[in-house]
Scaffold this motif. Structure first.
Motif, PDB file in Angstrom:
ATOM      1  N   ALA A 221       0.816  -1.198   0.000  1.00  8.01           N
ATOM      2  CA  ALA A 221       0.000   0.000   0.000  1.00  8.01           C
ATOM      3  C   ALA A 221       0.860   1.262   0.000  1.00  8.01           C
ATOM      4  N   GLU A 222       2.153   1.128   0.301  1.00  4.73           N
ATOM      5  CA  GLU A 222       3.044   2.277   0.290  1.00  4.73           C
ATOM      6  C   GLU A 222       3.312   2.703  -1.152  1.00  4.73           C
ATOM      7  N   PRO A 223       3.591   3.979  -1.377  1.00  9.37           N
ATOM      8  CA  PRO A 223       3.861   4.449  -2.739  1.00  9.37           C
ATOM      9  C   PRO A 223       5.078   3.758  -3.331  1.00  9.37           C
ATOM     10  N   PHE A 224       4.992   3.399  -4.586  1.00 10.57           N
ATOM     11  CA  PHE A 224       6.121   2.838  -5.312  1.00 10.57           C
ATOM     12  C   PHE A 224       7.229   3.890  -5.361  1.00 10.57           C
ATOM     13  N   VAL A 225       8.437   3.501  -5.017  1.00 10.79           N
ATOM     14  CA  VAL A 225       9.547   4.449  -4.969  1.00 10.79           C
ATOM     15  C   VAL A 225       9.951   4.888  -6.373  1.00 10.79           C
ATOM     16  N   LYS A 226       9.869   6.182  -6.596  1.00 12.07           N
ATOM     17  CA  LYS A 226      10.405   6.799  -7.808  1.00 12.07           C
ATOM     18  C   LYS A 226      11.428   7.814  -7.312  1.00 12.07           C
ATOM     19  N   GLY A 227      12.696   7.432  -7.387  1.00  5.89           N
ATOM     20  CA  GLY A 227      13.691   8.178  -6.646  1.00  5.89           C
ATOM     21  C   GLY A 227      14.805   8.784  -7.481  1.00  5.89           C
ATOM     22  N   ALA A 228      15.524   9.694  -6.819  1.00  2.00           N
ATOM     23  CA  ALA A 228      16.697  10.340  -7.407  1.00  2.00           C
ATOM     24  C   ALA A 228      17.779  10.444  -6.347  1.00  2.00           C
TER      25      ALA A 228
ATOM     26  N   MET B 269      11.233   2.684 -17.946  1.00  2.00           N
ATOM     27  CA  MET B 269       9.886   2.105 -17.921  1.00  2.00           C
ATOM     28  C   MET B 269       9.972   0.596 -17.695  1.00  2.00           C
ATOM     29  N   ALA B 270      10.904  -0.054 -18.376  1.00  2.00           N
ATOM     30  CA  ALA B 270      11.049  -1.503 -18.243  1.00  2.00           C
ATOM     31  C   ALA B 270      11.511  -1.892 -16.848  1.00  2.00           C
ATOM     32  N   VAL B 271      12.466  -1.146 -16.286  1.00  2.00           N
ATOM     33  CA  VAL B 271      12.972  -1.460 -14.948  1.00  2.00           C
ATOM     34  C   VAL B 271      11.855  -1.293 -13.912  1.00  2.00           C
ATOM     35  N   GLN B 272      11.094  -0.211 -14.020  1.00  2.00           N
ATOM     36  CA  GLN B 272       9.987  -0.014 -13.078  1.00  2.00           C
ATOM     37  C   GLN B 272       8.969  -1.152 -13.175  1.00  2.00           C
ATOM     38  N   GLN B 273       8.687  -1.571 -14.408  1.00  2.00           N
ATOM     39  CA  GLN B 273       7.735  -2.667 -14.592  1.00  2.00           C
ATOM     40  C   GLN B 273       8.237  -3.948 -13.952  1.00  2.00           C
ATOM     41  N   LYS B 274       9.539  -4.238 -14.111  1.00  2.00           N
ATOM     42  CA  LYS B 274      10.107  -5.467 -13.541  1.00  2.00           C
ATOM     43  C   LYS B 274      10.108  -5.426 -12.012  1.00  2.00           C
ATOM     44  N   VAL B 275      10.390  -4.263 -11.438  1.00  2.00           N
ATOM     45  CA  VAL B 275      10.380  -4.149  -9.979  1.00  2.00           C
ATOM     46  C   VAL B 275       8.957  -4.289  -9.455  1.00  2.00           C
ATOM     47  N   ARG B 276       8.015  -3.636 -10.101  1.00  2.00           N
ATOM     48  CA  ARG B 276       6.612  -3.730  -9.691  1.00  2.00           C
ATOM     49  C   ARG B 276       6.125  -5.178  -9.751  1.00  2.00           C
ATOM     50  N   ALA B 277       6.671  -5.958 -10.674  1.00  2.00           N
ATOM     51  CA  ALA B 277       6.200  -7.334 -10.883  1.00  2.00           C
ATOM     52  C   ALA B 277       6.795  -8.335  -9.905  1.00  2.00           C
ATOM     53  N   VAL B 278       7.733  -7.918  -9.048  1.00  2.00           N
ATOM     54  CA  VAL B 278       8.281  -8.851  -8.051  1.00  2.00           C
ATOM     55  C   VAL B 278       7.131  -9.342  -7.178  1.00  2.00           C
TER      56      VAL B 278
ATOM     57  N   ARG C  50      17.903  21.594 -18.487  1.00  2.00           N
ATOM     58  CA  ARG C  50      16.590  20.983 -18.281  1.00  2.00           C
ATOM     59  C   ARG C  50      16.676  19.465 -18.275  1.00  2.00           C
ATOM     60  N   ALA C  51      15.686  18.833 -17.651  1.00  2.00           N
ATOM     61  CA  ALA C  51      15.587  17.382 -17.690  1.00  2.00           C
ATOM     62  C   ALA C  51      15.356  16.911 -19.119  1.00  2.00           C
ATOM     63  N   THR C  52      15.868  15.722 -19.430  1.00  2.00           N
ATOM     64  CA  THR C  52      15.633  15.141 -20.745  1.00  2.00           C
ATOM     65  C   THR C  52      14.332  14.328 -20.734  1.00  2.00           C
ATOM     66  N   LYS C  53      13.993  13.813 -21.891  1.00  2.00           N
ATOM     67  CA  LYS C  53      12.818  12.946 -22.059  1.00  2.00           C
ATOM     68  C   LYS C  53      12.842  11.775 -21.075  1.00  2.00           C
ATOM     69  N   ALA C  54      14.043  11.328 -20.692  1.00  2.00           N
ATOM     70  CA  ALA C  54      14.153  10.155 -19.819  1.00  2.00           C
ATOM     71  C   ALA C  54      13.362  10.317 -18.533  1.00  2.00           C
ATOM     72  N   MET C  55      13.365  11.527 -17.965  1.00  2.00           N
ATOM     73  CA  MET C  55      12.701  11.733 -16.677  1.00  2.00           C
ATOM     74  C   MET C  55      11.195  11.563 -16.752  1.00  2.00           C
ATOM     75  N   GLU C  56      10.617  11.655 -17.933  1.00  2.00           N
ATOM     76  CA  GLU C  56       9.182  11.484 -18.080  1.00  2.00           C
ATOM     77  C   GLU C  56       8.736  10.062 -17.761  1.00  2.00           C
ATOM     78  N   ALA C  57       9.706   9.123 -17.717  1.00  2.00           N
ATOM     79  CA  ALA C  57       9.358   7.736 -17.398  1.00  2.00           C
ATOM     80  C   ALA C  57       8.796   7.623 -15.985  1.00  2.00           C
ATOM     81  N   PHE C  58       9.231   8.501 -15.087  1.00  2.00           N
ATOM     82  CA  PHE C  58       8.706   8.453 -13.725  1.00  2.00           C
ATOM     83  C   PHE C  58       7.280   8.979 -13.655  1.00  2.00           C
ATOM     84  N   LEU C  59       6.964   9.918 -14.530  1.00  2.00           N
ATOM     85  CA  LEU C  59       5.595  10.436 -14.601  1.00  2.00           C
ATOM     86  C   LEU C  59       4.681   9.435 -15.284  1.00  2.00           C
ATOM     87  N   ASP C  60       5.178   8.797 -16.325  1.00  2.00           N
ATOM     88  CA  ASP C  60       4.334   7.952 -17.165  1.00  2.00           C
ATOM     89  C   ASP C  60       4.074   6.581 -16.577  1.00  2.00           C
TER      90      ASP C  60
END
Length: 337
Positions: free
Chosen positions: A19-26, A284-293, A325-335
């Motif tokens: 129930a805790e928020p999925f970590v999207k970190g820097a 996006m792929a790494v987040q999906q794999k972590v979420r799927a543990v 500015r941030a690159t397109k890569a950072m949008e993966a945390f939003l998306d």
């Protein structure tokens, strides 16, 4: 109502932690130095803005910080003192972010290539070295507590594939390494029992190495709560695309969670700043794999120094452009939902 929610979570096969928020970190250990040298950050609209606020607007909810014992003021390899790190942790918390603290147990970088003990500890016998680890850890933890910072996670050592605090804490001598780890663990829990202690290795796709290391940790009684992994396809032999190793990362995380009953987190990840779309896809792929543990044991993903623009750091794996500015890569945390 609380009982009903817990029942529903259990019925869904989820842990209470799910129930805790999925970590999207820097990890932003360079940020104080960048600010001190006058580097300016710009948001999506091209307006100058404080870096942590920009990161938050990109979905970042967790900040990771490192601390060094007696650091220099060198731009690339200095700063990260106790006081500076506490101040940055407080800033992050005031923005509603969670905080992870990373003890390197060195005066500068600690990683598989270098695990130099702090200069002030050189010459100490092993009994004193254990006290050094405990006392230093306790001092920093108390400083965080005094500042009102709640640490969600605390790392004991950084990328400790071959141990830490050489030579005494090398993996050649696991009984001693485990004792040093436990001094850190005990000091952390003495101040903040709710903080989860993380042990962290590099090459997150290398299951055999992780099994060997954590089997030894278990056999020698090392105490911890979370297994942290680094994942940098760029640094693998031949610099292959992430697609060639992402499944191995997933398999390793799943195995770690099942084999040791621990939560897992990718505490460092990064891709080429010159290939922002590929880095976006990788994130996006790494987040999906972590979420799927299974069983909610995948906690999240932390980008290492996304704001560490190459124009300032000469580091090619940030997620920041030459325009500040941030690159397109950072949008993966939003998306990623």
């Amino acid at each position: 109502m609380k009982k009903l929610l817990l029942t529903l979570l259990i019925a869904a096969g989820l842990s209470a932690h799910a129930a805790e928020p999925f970590v999207k970190g820097a990890d932003v250990g360079w940020l104080p130095q960048m600010e001190a040298t006058g580097y300016q950050f710009y948001n999506k609209q091209g307006q100058q803005q404080e870096a942590l606020r920009i990161l938050k607007d990109y979905g970042i909810n967790t900040i990771r910080l490192r601390t060094w014992v007696h650091p220099s003021d060198d731009k690339a390899s200095g700063h990260n003192s106790k006081d500076e790190t506490v101040a940055m942790a407080l800033r992050a918390q005031q923005l509603g972010m969670r905080v992870m603290l990373n003890f390197h147990y060195s005066d500068s970088w600690a990683d598989p290539q270098q695990q130099r003990k702090p200069a002030a500890w050189v010459g100490h016998d092993f009994a004193q070295l254990k006290r050094d680890v405990y006392d230093y850890t306790l001092d920093v933890m108390r400083a965080m507590e005094k500042a009102g910072v709640k640490l969600e996670w605390v790392q004991v050592g950084n990328e400790t594939r071959t141990g830490m605090i050489y030579p005494e804490g090398h993996t050649d001598n696991w009984p001693q390494l485990a004792q040093l780890i436990n001094q850190g663990y005990d000091a952390i829990k003495a101040v903040s029992p709710s903080s989860k202690v993380v042990l962290h290795l590099d090459r997150g796709q290398d299951n055999q190495w992780f099994r060997t290391w954590f089997d030894n940790a278990k056999a020698n009684g090392a105490k911890y709560d979370v297994i942290g992994l680094s994942y940098y396809p760029y640094w693998l032999d031949g610099r292959p695309d992430y697609k060639q190793s992402i499944d191995a990362l997933a398999a390793n995380m799943n195995d770690m969670a099942a084999r040791y009953g621990k939560e897992v987190m990718v505490v460092e990840v990064g891709g080429e700043d010159s290939q922002p779309q590929n880095t976006y896809d990788m994130l996006m792929a790494v987040q999906q794999k972590v979420r799927a543990v299974p069983n909610g044991k995948g906690l999240g993903v932390i980008y290492w120094e996304p704001q560490g623009a190459r124009s300032w750091s000469h580091y090619e794996l940030s997620a920041w452009g030459a325009d500040g500015r941030a690159t397109k890569a950072m949008e993966a945390f939003l998306d990623f939902k």
